[in-house]
Scaffold this motif. Structure first.
Motif, short mmCIF file in Angstrom:
data_model
loop_
_atom_site.label_atom_id
_atom_site.label_comp_id
_atom_site.label_asym_id
_atom_site.label_seq_id
_atom_site.Cartn_x
_atom_site.Cartn_y
_atom_site.Cartn_z
N HIS A 71 -46.68 37.50 16.39
CA HIS A 71 -44.76 37.77 16.03
C HIS A 71 -44.30 36.70 16.94
O HIS A 71 -44.28 36.34 18.00
CB HIS A 71 -44.59 39.09 16.86
N PRO A 72 -43.68 35.68 16.40
CA PRO A 72 -42.64 34.97 16.83
C PRO A 72 -41.59 35.61 17.74
O PRO A 72 -41.39 36.67 17.56
CB PRO A 72 -42.04 34.20 15.95
N SER A 73 -40.94 34.76 18.47
CA SER A 73 -40.03 35.08 19.49
C SER A 73 -38.70 34.32 19.47
O SER A 73 -38.98 33.06 19.10
CB SER A 73 -40.62 35.27 20.88
N LEU A 74 -37.79 34.71 19.97
CA LEU A 74 -36.58 33.79 20.32
C LEU A 74 -35.86 34.01 21.59
O LEU A 74 -36.01 35.14 22.23
CB LEU A 74 -35.41 34.38 19.21
N GLU A 75 -35.70 32.81 22.30
CA GLU A 75 -35.10 32.89 23.57
C GLU A 75 -33.61 32.31 23.59
O GLU A 75 -33.30 31.43 23.10
CB GLU A 75 -36.12 31.75 24.52
N PHE A 76 -32.98 33.15 24.70
CA PHE A 76 -31.62 32.73 24.86
C PHE A 76 -31.46 32.05 26.10
O PHE A 76 -31.81 32.66 27.29
CB PHE A 76 -30.95 33.88 24.81
N ASN A 77 -31.10 30.75 26.39
CA ASN A 77 -31.44 30.08 27.61
C ASN A 77 -30.06 29.89 28.14
O ASN A 77 -29.25 29.17 27.75
CB ASN A 77 -32.07 28.59 27.51
N TRP A 78 -29.60 30.62 29.21
CA TRP A 78 -28.47 30.42 30.04
C TRP A 78 -28.26 29.73 31.36
O TRP A 78 -29.31 29.77 31.75
CB TRP A 78 -27.86 32.05 30.48
N GLY A 79 -27.09 29.11 31.34
CA GLY A 79 -27.13 28.19 32.72
C GLY A 79 -26.69 29.19 33.86
O GLY A 79 -26.23 30.54 33.64
N ILE A 80 -26.82 28.59 35.00
CA ILE A 80 -26.29 29.43 36.30
C ILE A 80 -24.82 29.92 36.06
O ILE A 80 -24.37 30.89 36.38
CB ILE A 80 -26.62 28.79 37.41
N ALA A 81 -23.84 28.91 35.45
CA ALA A 81 -22.61 29.14 35.39
C ALA A 81 -22.09 30.44 34.35
O ALA A 81 -21.26 31.24 34.62
CB ALA A 81 -21.66 28.06 35.04
N ASP A 82 -23.16 30.54 33.39
CA ASP A 82 -23.00 31.58 32.54
C ASP A 82 -23.18 32.90 33.19
O ASP A 82 -22.61 33.79 32.88
CB ASP A 82 -24.02 31.28 31.17
N VAL A 83 -24.26 32.88 33.73
CA VAL A 83 -24.56 34.03 34.61
C VAL A 83 -23.63 34.76 35.65
O VAL A 83 -22.98 35.80 35.77
CB VAL A 83 -25.89 34.09 35.19
N VAL A 84 -23.16 33.51 36.53
CA VAL A 84 -22.11 33.67 37.54
C VAL A 84 -20.86 34.19 36.99
O VAL A 84 -20.13 35.46 37.33
CB VAL A 84 -22.08 32.73 38.43
N GLN A 85 -20.23 33.65 35.80
CA GLN A 85 -19.00 34.02 35.12
C GLN A 85 -19.02 35.38 34.59
O GLN A 85 -18.14 36.14 34.49
CB GLN A 85 -18.72 32.99 34.40
N ALA A 86 -20.16 35.77 33.91
CA ALA A 86 -20.36 37.17 33.13
C ALA A 86 -20.28 38.16 34.17
O ALA A 86 -19.64 39.21 34.10
CB ALA A 86 -21.75 36.98 32.69
N LEU A 87 -20.90 37.88 35.36
CA LEU A 87 -20.84 39.04 36.39
C LEU A 87 -19.55 38.97 37.13
O LEU A 87 -19.01 40.27 37.37
CB LEU A 87 -21.90 38.58 37.56
N ILE A 88 -18.73 37.92 37.41
CA ILE A 88 -17.50 37.96 37.83
C ILE A 88 -16.42 38.50 36.88
O ILE A 88 -15.66 39.41 37.04
CB ILE A 88 -16.95 36.34 38.15
N ASP A 89 -16.60 38.33 35.47
CA ASP A 89 -15.57 38.91 34.62
C ASP A 89 -15.94 40.63 34.23
O ASP A 89 -15.11 41.07 33.84
CB ASP A 89 -16.07 38.39 33.11
N ALA A 90 -17.32 40.76 35.08
CA ALA A 90 -17.52 42.20 34.65
C ALA A 90 -16.96 42.95 35.87
O ALA A 90 -17.02 44.22 36.02
CB ALA A 90 -19.04 42.45 34.63
N GLY A 91 -16.23 42.23 36.92
CA GLY A 91 -15.49 42.89 38.09
C GLY A 91 -16.49 43.05 39.33
O GLY A 91 -16.17 43.60 40.35
N LEU A 92 -17.79 42.25 39.28
CA LEU A 92 -18.69 42.33 40.39
C LEU A 92 -18.14 41.29 41.38
O LEU A 92 -17.94 40.25 40.87
CB LEU A 92 -19.93 42.17 39.81
N ARG A 93 -18.62 41.54 42.70
CA ARG A 93 -18.37 40.38 43.62
C ARG A 93 -19.58 39.74 44.25
O ARG A 93 -20.56 40.23 44.37
CB ARG A 93 -17.60 40.84 44.73
N ILE A 94 -19.71 38.08 43.76
CA ILE A 94 -20.84 37.49 44.28
C ILE A 94 -20.94 37.30 45.51
O ILE A 94 -19.95 36.92 46.33
CB ILE A 94 -20.76 36.26 43.34
#
Length: 282
Positions: free
Chosen positions: A213-236
């Motif tokens: 079964h083939p697979s698909l990967e989504f490669n996220w940068g560190i800025a993507d992760v940090v900004q998503a958490l900030i936008d969700a209201g979490l404090r880094i």
């Protein structure tokens, strides 16, 4: 969200999980004897777990989840793979370590948990998780939605910079490409890593695994992760980079640094191979 791609990955993980666990021997006996699959990094990031409710996202076959339960947490593990959750449930029963395991696409699980009012003191995502998720905004909001006030999210992941290289350390891939990367299927990385990932003793198990079964990967940068958490209201609260990879032998000629940590060859300069984030909910 790309639920169709998540479903393709579920099938690929089901096949790979059987191969992975074939190399790990009697895992129930390993746990009954006091074994743990945790590394020091995630234990430090999470802090004292005694008496706390912990959610382990994309928990795979439950070995880390049971190791966390042994530290005193009441653990719920969630994973998309049927094979992984079935194995984790059996392992919990056979090892005598209590934990709850639930099979679901993570995005659907978050919505159901939100509606049901489920909340946790700690949430953990560890090692090779977000590359299977098509939308970091949904992920981060889901985490924020199930954390109790004052709760902590701990995240440790392989560094996206390392993912620009092919197996020979030659730059090959874009950093955090916008489109998912199609692969032939999830491979047998446990066979590649040997005792680094089969910590109870490596067994030959399945030989020459090829995923149907083939697979698909989504490669996220560190800025993507940090900004998503900030936008969700979490404090880094913390962002850390590590010049080694725990357990994973993803490139040629990696060298053992001790404690199942793997680094690049001595002929190469130091580079980040993992990173970690701690975020808290007000």
């Amino acid at each position: 969200m790309r639920n169709d791609m998540h479903e393709a990955n579920r099938l690929s993980w089901n096949a790979a999980t059987v191969a992975h666990n074939s190399h790990k021997g009697d895992q129930a006996a390993f746990f009954r004897a006091g074994g743990s699959t945790l590394y020091p990094e995630e234990v430090e990031l999470l802090g004292d777990l005694a008496g706390l409710d912990l959610l382990h996202l994309q928990c795979n076959s439950g070995q880390d989840s049971l190791s966390l339960a042994r530290l005193g947490a009441s653990v719920t593990g969630v994973d998309i793979s049927d094979e992984a959750i079935a194995f984790a449930t059996r392992l919990s029963a056979e090892s005598g370590i209590r934990a709850t395991f639930e099979r679901a696409d993570l995005f659907s699980w978050f919505e159901e948990a939100r509606v049901a009012g489920r909340r946790f003191d700690r949430v953990l995502a560890s090692y090779g998780t977000i590359c299977w998720l098509s939308d970091l905004g949904v992920w981060a909001r889901g985490i924020a939605g199930v954390l109790k006030p004052g709760g902590r999210f701990a995240f440790i992941e392989f560094h996206p910079f390392a993912m620009i290289f092919d197996a020979t350390w030659k730059p090959h891939y874009d950093y955090a490409p916008r489109e998912p990367v199609a692969e032939a299927g999830i491979g047998d990385y446990v066979a590649d890593a040997g005792s680094n990932l089969a910590v109870g003793g490596y067994h030959e198990g399945v030989v020459g695994f090829t995923n149907p079964h083939p697979s698909l990967e989504f490669n996220w940068g560190i800025a993507d992760v940090v900004q998503a958490l900030i936008d969700a209201g979490l404090r880094i609260e913390r962002l850390t980079e590590y010049p080694y990879a725990n357990g994973w032998i993803g490139f040629q000629a990696m060298r053992e640094l001790g404690g199942r940590r793997m680094g690049p060859p001595e002929t190469m300069p130091s580079l980040p191979l993992m990173y970690a984030i701690v975020a808290e909910k007000s």
